[in-house]
Design an enzyme around this catalytic site. Sequence first.
Site, PDB file in Angstrom:
ATOM      1  N   HIS A  17      -5.443   4.331   0.171  1.00  0.00           N
ATOM      2  CA  HIS A  17      -5.152   5.537   0.959  1.00  0.00           C
ATOM      3  C   HIS A  17      -6.106   5.626   2.164  1.00  0.00           C
ATOM      4  CE1 HIS A  17      -3.767   7.405  -3.110  1.00  0.00           C
ATOM      5  NE2 HIS A  17      -2.688   7.250  -2.385  1.00  0.00           N
ATOM      6  N   LYS A  41       4.842  14.862 -10.876  1.00  0.00           N
ATOM      7  CA  LYS A  41       4.153  14.055 -11.886  1.00  0.00           C
ATOM      8  C   LYS A  41       2.909  14.789 -12.389  1.00  0.00           C
ATOM      9  CE  LYS A  41       2.614  11.235  -7.938  1.00  0.00           C
ATOM     10  NZ  LYS A  41       2.776   9.973  -7.232  1.00  0.00           N
ATOM     11  N   ARG A  90       3.799  -0.281   0.232  1.00  0.00           N
ATOM     12  CA  ARG A  90       3.407  -1.488  -0.492  1.00  0.00           C
ATOM     13  C   ARG A  90       4.658  -2.316  -0.734  1.00  0.00           C
ATOM     14  NH1 ARG A  90       0.757   2.395  -4.697  1.00  0.00           N
ATOM     15  NH2 ARG A  90       2.502   3.505  -3.759  1.00  0.00           N
ATOM     16  N   SER A 128      -2.917   4.937  -7.511  1.00  0.00           N
ATOM     17  CA  SER A 128      -3.756   5.873  -8.258  1.00  0.00           C
ATOM     18  C   SER A 128      -3.506   5.715  -9.756  1.00  0.00           C
ATOM     19  CB  SER A 128      -3.464   7.313  -7.831  1.00  0.00           C
ATOM     20  OG  SER A 128      -3.772   7.482  -6.471  1.00  0.00           O
TER      21      SER A 128
HETATM   22  P1  ADP Z   1       2.982  10.357  -3.407  1.00  0.00           P
HETATM   23  O1  ADP Z   1       2.968  11.175  -4.647  1.00  0.00           O
HETATM   24  O2  ADP Z   1       3.464  11.071  -2.194  1.00  0.00           O
HETATM   25  O3  ADP Z   1       3.557   8.953  -3.566  1.00  0.00           O
HETATM   26  P2  ADP Z   1       0.424   9.075  -3.316  1.00  0.00           P
HETATM   27  O4  ADP Z   1      -0.893   9.748  -3.334  1.00  0.00           O
HETATM   28  O5  ADP Z   1       0.762   8.224  -4.502  1.00  0.00           O
HETATM   29  O6  ADP Z   1       1.444  10.220  -3.103  1.00  0.00           O
HETATM   30  O7  ADP Z   1       0.581   8.234  -1.996  1.00  0.00           O
HETATM   31  C1  ADP Z   1       0.576   8.795  -0.710  1.00  0.00           C
HETATM   32  C2  ADP Z   1       1.047   7.755   0.279  1.00  0.00           C
HETATM   33  O8  ADP Z   1       0.142   6.657   0.296  1.00  0.00           O
HETATM   34  C3  ADP Z   1       2.423   7.149  -0.021  1.00  0.00           C
HETATM   35  O9  ADP Z   1       3.061   6.889   1.216  1.00  0.00           O
HETATM   36  C4  ADP Z   1       2.082   5.851  -0.716  1.00  0.00           C
HETATM   37  O10 ADP Z   1       3.106   4.899  -0.589  1.00  0.00           O
HETATM   38  C5  ADP Z   1       0.828   5.452   0.037  1.00  0.00           C
HETATM   39  N1  ADP Z   1      -0.043   4.570  -0.743  1.00  0.00           N
HETATM   40  C6  ADP Z   1      -0.438   4.706  -2.016  1.00  0.00           C
HETATM   41  N2  ADP Z   1      -1.251   3.695  -2.394  1.00  0.00           N
HETATM   42  C7  ADP Z   1      -1.360   2.880  -1.317  1.00  0.00           C
HETATM   43  C8  ADP Z   1      -2.031   1.633  -1.061  1.00  0.00           C
HETATM   44  N3  ADP Z   1      -2.709   0.998  -2.006  1.00  0.00           N
HETATM   45  N4  ADP Z   1      -1.937   1.102   0.173  1.00  0.00           N
HETATM   46  C9  ADP Z   1      -1.201   1.725   1.126  1.00  0.00           C
HETATM   47  N5  ADP Z   1      -0.527   2.881   0.956  1.00  0.00           N
HETATM   48  C10 ADP Z   1      -0.590   3.448  -0.247  1.00  0.00           C
END
Ligand code: ADP
Length: 158
Positions: A17, A41, A90, A128
Amino acid sequence: MITAVYPGTFDPITNGHIDIAARSARIFHRVIIGIYALPKKEVLFDLEERLALAREAVKGYANISVEPYDDLTVDFARKMKARVMVRGLRVNGDFESEFDMAMMNNRLDPNLEIVCFMASPQFQFLSSSIIKEVAKLKGDINDLVPHNVINALYEKFS
Ligand code: ADP
């Protein structure tokens, strides 16, 4: 002055992130990480914890800030006066759900431009949820999450 919002759950924020936020901050004047209060979630960290972890993790970046929101992402973006919404992609599986969400958000607010960054190679497999699984079993998560997040995870699972 172009402001971008980078919305998500951030439960917790990872280096994947932060990589996306930092790369956005090189292009846009201001990047606001938007932490969604009510994800469908189940979360490990409550909103206050997710905010505090993210704020500590990006405190070295002058043009990145962190704000909570509990309404539509497009409404949050409008309130922040953002013209851009940033998301990360990803290789495994993000595209289809991001595409659907982008189409809906574009319908809700055609003036908000959605910009996707390809995840950097070293963070392609990082999420995460995988971090929480590994931390729960006391595995090594160095280099994948900021130090404050490592400590918070080990504390949660102690
Ligand atoms: P959401 O619940 O909206 O998916 P996340 O916190 O899981 O929220 O992710 C927020 C954003 O960051 C999403 O666009 C997700 O695809 C991106 N993201 C999550 N992990 C990574 C990573 N390792 N590298 C790049 N982008 C990521």
